[in-house]
Write a protein that holds these residues in place. Structure first.
Motif, PDB file in Angstrom:
ATOM      1  N   ARG A  59     -60.990  95.814 -17.558  1.00 29.77           N
ATOM      2  CA  ARG A  59     -60.860  94.009 -17.765  1.00 29.77           C
ATOM      3  C   ARG A  59     -61.150  93.933 -19.901  1.00 29.77           C
ATOM      4  O   ARG A  59     -61.342  92.721 -20.146  1.00 29.77           O
ATOM      5  N   THR A 110     -58.676  91.420 -22.132  1.00 23.44           N
ATOM      6  CA  THR A 110     -59.681  90.770 -23.148  1.00 23.44           C
ATOM      7  C   THR A 110     -58.526  90.566 -24.316  1.00 23.44           C
ATOM      8  O   THR A 110     -58.142  90.254 -24.638  1.00 23.44           O
ATOM      9  N   ASN A 111     -58.445  91.399 -24.540  1.00 24.33           N
ATOM     10  CA  ASN A 111     -57.834  92.342 -25.437  1.00 24.33           C
ATOM     11  C   ASN A 111     -55.898  91.616 -25.199  1.00 24.33           C
ATOM     12  O   ASN A 111     -55.782  91.071 -26.824  1.00 24.33           O
ATOM     13  N   GLY A 113     -58.010  88.255 -27.783  1.00 30.54           N
ATOM     14  CA  GLY A 113     -59.681  88.811 -28.055  1.00 30.54           C
ATOM     15  C   GLY A 113     -60.535  87.580 -27.695  1.00 30.54           C
ATOM     16  O   GLY A 113     -60.296  86.517 -27.467  1.00 30.54           O
ATOM     17  N   SER A 114     -61.902  88.167 -26.718  1.00 31.37           N
ATOM     18  CA  SER A 114     -63.212  87.353 -26.440  1.00 31.37           C
ATOM     19  C   SER A 114     -62.903  85.610 -27.171  1.00 31.37           C
ATOM     20  O   SER A 114     -63.835  84.933 -27.318  1.00 31.37           O
ATOM     21  N   SER A 115     -62.750  85.887 -28.589  1.00 32.00           N
ATOM     22  CA  SER A 115     -63.740  85.373 -29.759  1.00 32.00           C
ATOM     23  C   SER A 115     -62.312  84.099 -30.025  1.00 32.00           C
ATOM     24  O   SER A 115     -62.288  82.823 -30.709  1.00 32.00           O
ATOM     25  N   PHE A 172     -56.987  81.975 -25.986  1.00 33.26           N
ATOM     26  CA  PHE A 172     -57.186  82.979 -25.484  1.00 33.26           C
ATOM     27  C   PHE A 172     -55.698  82.798 -24.148  1.00 33.26           C
ATOM     28  O   PHE A 172     -55.690  81.868 -23.820  1.00 33.26           O
TER      29      PHE A 172
END
Length: 465
Positions: free
Chosen positions: A166, A170-171, A175-177, A181
């Motif tokens: 996971r 995400t990367n 990234g999650s921010s 995305f």
């Protein structure tokens, strides 16, 4: 058997075995690949803790000390002085399992009117004493053979690998921010990085295989910059040197916040046994017998000693990472002497922060492409262990329940939010929930046709004619 000269090593064998001594150039190249793979994971827990507790002023120093202690700890694990360490490439860094307990301790101090320095004094004080939990436990691993069976360690390693995937995804998505995305540009450069690593990992030239991760990350980064997917950040605000100062922020202790941290040390010890066992498999070392137990006990002891050093030098607890197992698998380099190079490189990155800032330039999607294969390799190592286990009804039941609970928590981590904080911290991650489930079932479920201590040799009952 591994070969000392990379040009002679077939792709399916280790290029450098555990006790081989690569040339300085080959060792440094292999070490850089380990550093690239683990760098973000080493600094991210510190970034998260500082963000939650408002430690903006202390953050640069905390990151520097985290990298420095990670380097010293990795060197100790590889060198194994006085029996401390596993004698393998074991990257040291802060486990995400500690985050909730550490931030809770800091929040308690802040609620009582404490300053950021007071929060750090409390955190490092309880982490200092908590490290003794791991040190003491390491001396009794030989008596826990019935707990850490191939079945349990295989389940734990597989869950570790699957849960880390996971992070890679995400990367890969940026990234999650990020607001965009999963943008096509992110996926393209991440996919390109992954493709290059896969191709080079199966090249005939052992030197290409040795450098597959470095080349993949370099090409992916250049393509990301050239296409505007990512950019280069200025380095002017980085200090030139960070000087280690023992207990720079003071020292404090509170039993109410110590107990959760002590329990997390216990859980991460179980995780480390899984990571170290996977490392043994990939490094072509035995996973049974006295030599295995000696190596695992030394590795857990190394985690505890390194966590003591971490508390003294103002950073958070250290534990063995999973990332480098994937690097060993991909590069074919298991030499513990490379681990010493890794330790020195991380030490320099900590003492000279501008060097670490250069590595932070690798775009997240590029790193994600590499991490996917590394973490997948960890899961594959767990499956390899399980393939050696007699899959009778008992083993399948333990696997089914442990995977169900562990991966269920991974998919819905909020399920335990209503539980008391202490219990939620204990089973709040997929790794801890799955590990505890596997251990309890392995101890409690009777072995068919044999005493519990002989679980590994148990055969399924055969129906009578």
């Amino acid at each position: 058997m591994a070969h000392n000269t990379p040009d002679n090593a077939p792709a399916h064998e280790l290029i450098y075995a555990l006790e081989d001594r690569p040339s300085p150039g080959a060792a440094l190249l292999a070490a850089v690949q380990h550093v690239l793979a683990c760098f973000v994971a080493v600094v991210t827990p510190t970034l998260v803790i500082a963000g939650i507790l408002g430690l903006d002023r202390q953050l640069p120093y905390l990151i520097s000390m985290g990298l420095m202690v990670s380097g010293v700890g990795t060197f100790i694990q590889a060198r194994r002085p006085l029996g401390i360490g596993a004698g393998m490439i074991c990257i040291q860094g802060t486990s995400f399992s500690f985050l909730s307990a550490i931030t809770a301790a800091g929040m308690l101090v802040r609620q009582q009117g404490g300053s950021p320095d007071d929060m750090l004094a409390m955190i490092f004080g309880i982490c200092f004493f908590g490290a003794f939990v791991e040190i003491v436990l390491s001396r009794f691993l030989g008596q826990l053979k019935r707990v850490f069976t191939p079945l349990v360690t295989g389940i734990v390693i597989t869950i570790i690998g699957i849960s880390l995937i996971r992070v890679g995804m995400t990367n890969l998505g940026g990234g999650s921010s990020v607001e965009d995305f999963g943008a096509p540009g992110y996926l393209a450069v991440g996919g390109l990085t992954l493709l290059i690593i896969v191709i080079l990992n199966h090249a005939r030239s052992a030197w290409l295989r040795l450098s597959s991760i470095v080349i993949g990350l370099a090409v992916g980064t250049l393509v990301a910059w050239a296409t505007g997917v990512a950019g280069f950040t200025a380095l002017a605000d980085r200090p030139l040197v960070s000087v280690p100062i023992p207990f720079r922020y003071g020292f404090d202790f509170d039993w109410s916040v110590f107990i959760p941290v002590a329990l997390i040390y216990l859980i991460t010890s179980i995780e480390s046994v899984g990571d170290l066992t996977a490392n043994c498999i990939i490094s072509r070392q035995p996973i049974e017998g006295p030599r295995y137990l000696e190596r695992i006990s030394g590795g857990v002891l190394g985690d505890g000693v390194n966590s003591l050093l971490a508390a003294v030098f103002n950073t958070f607890p250290n534990t063995t990472f999973s990332q480098n197992n994937g690097v060993i698998q991909l590069s074919g380099v298991a030499s513990r002497y490379v681990g010493q190079y890794v330790g020195v490189v991380l030490l320099l990155l900590g003492l000279f922060p501008v060097l670490g800032a250069v590595l932070m330039q690798i775009p997240r999607p590029v790193l994600g492409g590499a991490l996917l294969m590394m973490f997948g390799s960890v899961a594959a190592a767990g499956i390899r262990i399980l393939a050696r286990v007699t899959l009778d009804r008992r083993s399948l039941t333990i696997m089914a329940v442990a995977f169900g609970i562990g991966l269920g928590v991974e998919s819905r981590p909020e399920i335990f939010d209503q539980l008391p904080d202490l219990l939620g911290q204990l089973i709040g991650s997929s790794i801890s929930a799955g590990s505890i489930t596997a251990i309890l079932l392995n101890v409690l479920l009777p072995v068919q046709g044999s005493a519990p201590a002989a679980e590994d040799a148990a055969e399924p009952e055969r129906p009578s004619a």
